[in-house]
Every structure is written in structure tokens, then in C-alpha cells.
Design a protein around this motif. Sequence first.
Motif, PDB file in Angstrom:
ATOM      1  N   SER A  49       0.823  -1.212   0.000  1.00 31.12           N
ATOM      2  CA  SER A  49       0.000   0.000   0.000  1.00 31.12           C
ATOM      3  C   SER A  49       0.854   1.258   0.000  1.00 31.12           C
ATOM      4  CB  SER A  49      -0.913   0.010   1.219  1.00 31.12           C
ATOM      5  OG  SER A  49      -1.816  -1.069   1.170  1.00 31.12           O
ATOM      6  N   LEU A  50       2.028   1.182   0.630  1.00 29.89           N
ATOM      7  CA  LEU A  50       2.921   2.335   0.697  1.00 29.89           C
ATOM      8  C   LEU A  50       3.922   2.286  -0.452  1.00 29.89           C
ATOM      9  CD1 LEU A  50       3.794   2.389   4.506  1.00 29.89           C
ATOM     10  CD2 LEU A  50       2.199   3.891   3.297  1.00 29.89           C
ATOM     11  N   ASP A  51       4.211   3.444  -1.009  1.00 31.60           N
ATOM     12  CA  ASP A  51       5.250   3.498  -2.034  1.00 31.60           C
ATOM     13  C   ASP A  51       6.618   3.388  -1.355  1.00 31.60           C
ATOM     14  OD1 ASP A  51       6.497   6.418  -1.775  1.00 31.60           O
ATOM     15  OD2 ASP A  51       4.321   6.595  -1.538  1.00 31.60           O
ATOM     16  N   SER A  52       7.631   3.062  -2.130  1.00 31.58           N
ATOM     17  CA  SER A  52       8.954   2.797  -1.549  1.00 31.58           C
ATOM     18  C   SER A  52       9.544   4.032  -0.871  1.00 31.58           C
ATOM     19  CB  SER A  52       9.905   2.243  -2.601  1.00 31.58           C
ATOM     20  OG  SER A  52      10.085   3.144  -3.655  1.00 31.58           O
ATOM     21  N   LYS A  53       9.300   5.230  -1.387  1.00 36.47           N
ATOM     22  CA  LYS A  53       9.842   6.434  -0.745  1.00 36.47           C
ATOM     23  C   LYS A  53       9.253   6.610   0.646  1.00 36.47           C
ATOM     24  CE  LYS A  53       8.624  10.781  -1.701  1.00 36.47           C
ATOM     25  NZ  LYS A  53       8.508  12.087  -2.391  1.00 36.47           N
ATOM     26  N   THR A  54       7.939   6.482   0.769  1.00 34.95           N
ATOM     27  CA  THR A  54       7.288   6.624   2.070  1.00 34.95           C
ATOM     28  C   THR A  54       7.780   5.551   3.036  1.00 34.95           C
ATOM     29  OG1 THR A  54       5.327   7.572   1.030  1.00 34.95           O
ATOM     30  CG2 THR A  54       5.051   6.661   3.250  1.00 34.95           C
ATOM     31  N   ARG A  55       7.856   4.315   2.565  1.00 35.05           N
ATOM     32  CA  ARG A  55       8.304   3.210   3.404  1.00 35.05           C
ATOM     33  C   ARG A  55       9.735   3.444   3.892  1.00 35.05           C
ATOM     34  NH1 ARG A  55       6.249  -0.064   0.294  1.00 35.05           N
ATOM     35  NH2 ARG A  55       8.036  -0.362  -1.048  1.00 35.05           N
ATOM     36  N   LEU A  60      13.705   5.063   7.946  1.00 35.77           N
ATOM     37  CA  LEU A  60      14.776   5.966   8.367  1.00 35.77           C
ATOM     38  C   LEU A  60      14.441   6.616   9.707  1.00 35.77           C
ATOM     39  CD1 LEU A  60      17.382   7.574   8.033  1.00 35.77           C
ATOM     40  CD2 LEU A  60      16.092   9.168   6.572  1.00 35.77           C
ATOM     41  N   ALA A  61      13.221   7.100   9.854  1.00 32.99           N
ATOM     42  CA  ALA A  61      12.816   7.746  11.103  1.00 32.99           C
ATOM     43  C   ALA A  61      12.909   6.774  12.276  1.00 32.99           C
ATOM     44  CB  ALA A  61      11.388   8.284  10.967  1.00 32.99           C
ATOM     45  N   ALA A  76      18.470   5.795   4.653  1.00 31.97           N
ATOM     46  CA  ALA A  76      18.683   7.133   4.089  1.00 31.97           C
ATOM     47  C   ALA A  76      19.061   7.011   2.618  1.00 31.97           C
ATOM     48  CB  ALA A  76      19.770   7.875   4.863  1.00 31.97           C
ATOM     49  N   LYS A  77      19.943   6.081   2.323  1.00 36.11           N
ATOM     50  CA  LYS A  77      20.368   5.867   0.935  1.00 36.11           C
ATOM     51  C   LYS A  77      19.193   5.397   0.078  1.00 36.11           C
ATOM     52  CE  LYS A  77      24.189   3.970  -1.617  1.00 36.11           C
ATOM     53  NZ  LYS A  77      25.543   3.466  -1.499  1.00 36.11           N
ATOM     54  N   MET A  78      18.413   4.445   0.600  1.00 38.06           N
ATOM     55  CA  MET A  78      17.283   3.922  -0.162  1.00 38.06           C
ATOM     56  C   MET A  78      16.159   4.952  -0.308  1.00 38.06           C
ATOM     57  SD  MET A  78      18.369   1.097  -1.250  1.00 38.06           S
ATOM     58  CE  MET A  78      16.847   0.554  -2.018  1.00 38.06           C
ATOM     59  N   ALA A  79      15.962   5.805   0.700  1.00 35.75           N
ATOM     60  CA  ALA A  79      14.948   6.862   0.584  1.00 35.75           C
ATOM     61  C   ALA A  79      15.325   7.824  -0.532  1.00 35.75           C
ATOM     62  CB  ALA A  79      14.802   7.608   1.908  1.00 35.75           C
ATOM     63  N   ARG A  80      16.591   8.207  -0.564  1.00 37.22           N
ATOM     64  CA  ARG A  80      17.050   9.105  -1.633  1.00 37.22           C
ATOM     65  C   ARG A  80      16.942   8.425  -2.994  1.00 37.22           C
ATOM     66  NH1 ARG A  80      20.797  10.400   2.743  1.00 37.22           N
ATOM     67  NH2 ARG A  80      20.398  12.555   3.380  1.00 37.22           N
ATOM     68  N   LYS A  81      17.290   7.151  -3.053  1.00 37.26           N
ATOM     69  CA  LYS A  81      17.192   6.399  -4.305  1.00 37.26           C
ATOM     70  C   LYS A  81      15.737   6.320  -4.767  1.00 37.26           C
ATOM     71  CE  LYS A  81      18.458   2.052  -6.472  1.00 37.26           C
ATOM     72  NZ  LYS A  81      19.097   0.758  -6.314  1.00 37.26           N
ATOM     73  N   GLU A  91      12.914  16.165   7.304  1.00 35.64           N
ATOM     74  CA  GLU A  91      11.614  16.235   7.965  1.00 35.64           C
ATOM     75  C   GLU A  91      11.235  14.904   8.610  1.00 35.64           C
ATOM     76  OE1 GLU A  91       7.071  17.341   6.717  1.00 35.64           O
ATOM     77  OE2 GLU A  91       8.704  18.539   5.846  1.00 35.64           O
ATOM     78  N   ALA A  92      11.529  13.805   7.947  1.00 42.03           N
ATOM     79  CA  ALA A  92      11.240  12.487   8.525  1.00 42.03           C
ATOM     80  C   ALA A  92      12.014  12.291   9.819  1.00 42.03           C
ATOM     81  CB  ALA A  92      11.580  11.385   7.517  1.00 42.03           C
ATOM     82  N   VAL A  93      13.305  12.620   9.800  1.00 42.44           N
ATOM     83  CA  VAL A  93      14.133  12.457  10.999  1.00 42.44           C
ATOM     84  C   VAL A  93      13.688  13.425  12.096  1.00 42.44           C
ATOM     85  CG1 VAL A  93      16.484  12.652  11.901  1.00 42.44           C
ATOM     86  CG2 VAL A  93      16.074  11.514   9.707  1.00 42.44           C
ATOM     87  N   ALA A  94      13.373  14.672  11.738  1.00 46.36           N
ATOM     88  CA  ALA A  94      12.922  15.651  12.731  1.00 46.36           C
ATOM     89  C   ALA A  94      11.570  15.255  13.325  1.00 46.36           C
ATOM     90  CB  ALA A  94      12.843  17.043  12.101  1.00 46.36           C
ATOM     91  N   THR A  95      10.693  14.683  12.509  1.00 43.18           N
ATOM     92  CA  THR A  95       9.398  14.214  13.013  1.00 43.18           C
ATOM     93  C   THR A  95       9.603  13.100  14.025  1.00 43.18           C
ATOM     94  OG1 THR A  95       8.260  14.848  10.978  1.00 43.18           O
ATOM     95  CG2 THR A  95       7.181  13.187  12.353  1.00 43.18           C
TER      96      THR A  95
END
Length: 128
Positions: A49-55, A60-61, A76-81, A91-95
Amino acid sequence: MFMIFAAAAITASGGMAQEAPPFFEKTYPEHTLDEAWTLYGTLGNDEASLDSKTRELIALAVSAQIPCQYCVYAHAKMARKAGATEAEVREAVATAANVRMWSTVLNGMGYDFDTFKAEHDAVAPPTN
């Protein structure tokens, strides 16, 4: 199917088509490697249900809060990819940090949970 490591593929029967990466073999019980490797990529399959960026931003958070340098590096690497911008990563880390801070304050002070729910719901009423 989403896979963290392109070198490994899961067959239609769920078995590993190739060996697990070295860190799996060097750290995990040998008799459960197939299951561990399958689970590693399961949440990102075609039915997710979640796209890879959101996941990856969620991962990462959580990784930052555990904390786990291995997981932070990988997610972090996979989120950027997956297309996350530097602003989204921050924002994810700060949240995650904000949630951890309020959890620490409320739990540490023993704030009454029923009072918290009433006060929270007055500001952000439940949707159901």
C-alpha cells in the motif's frame, strides 16, 4: 517486487534465487536465512500500500530512534534512491525526534493518559 539488494531475487515459490548478501550469512542463523531474506523484501512487493519512498522515510525515522547506524545508512540511501529530497529526509528524521521528545516528556512526567486523550481530541478530534 522491491528488493534492497538487486543481486538477490526471490523466486515465485518464495525461495531465494541467489545467496543472501554477506551480512545476512555472517550475522543470522543459517537455518533461517531463506525466511529472513524473504521477509526483508516482503513489505515492498507489488501488493504494498505504501510506495517505496514513504516506506523508506518511515524506516529511516525509526532507525534514527532505535538508533542503528546500519539502518540509518541503508534507509537514508534507499529513501534518496526512491526519490526523497533532502528536505523530506530531514523532515522524517525531525518528526521522529519530535515524537520521541513528547513521548519522553509525557511518559517521564507520568501524565494521565485519559486526560491526555481528552485534551488531544479537543484539538484534533478523532475521525471515527
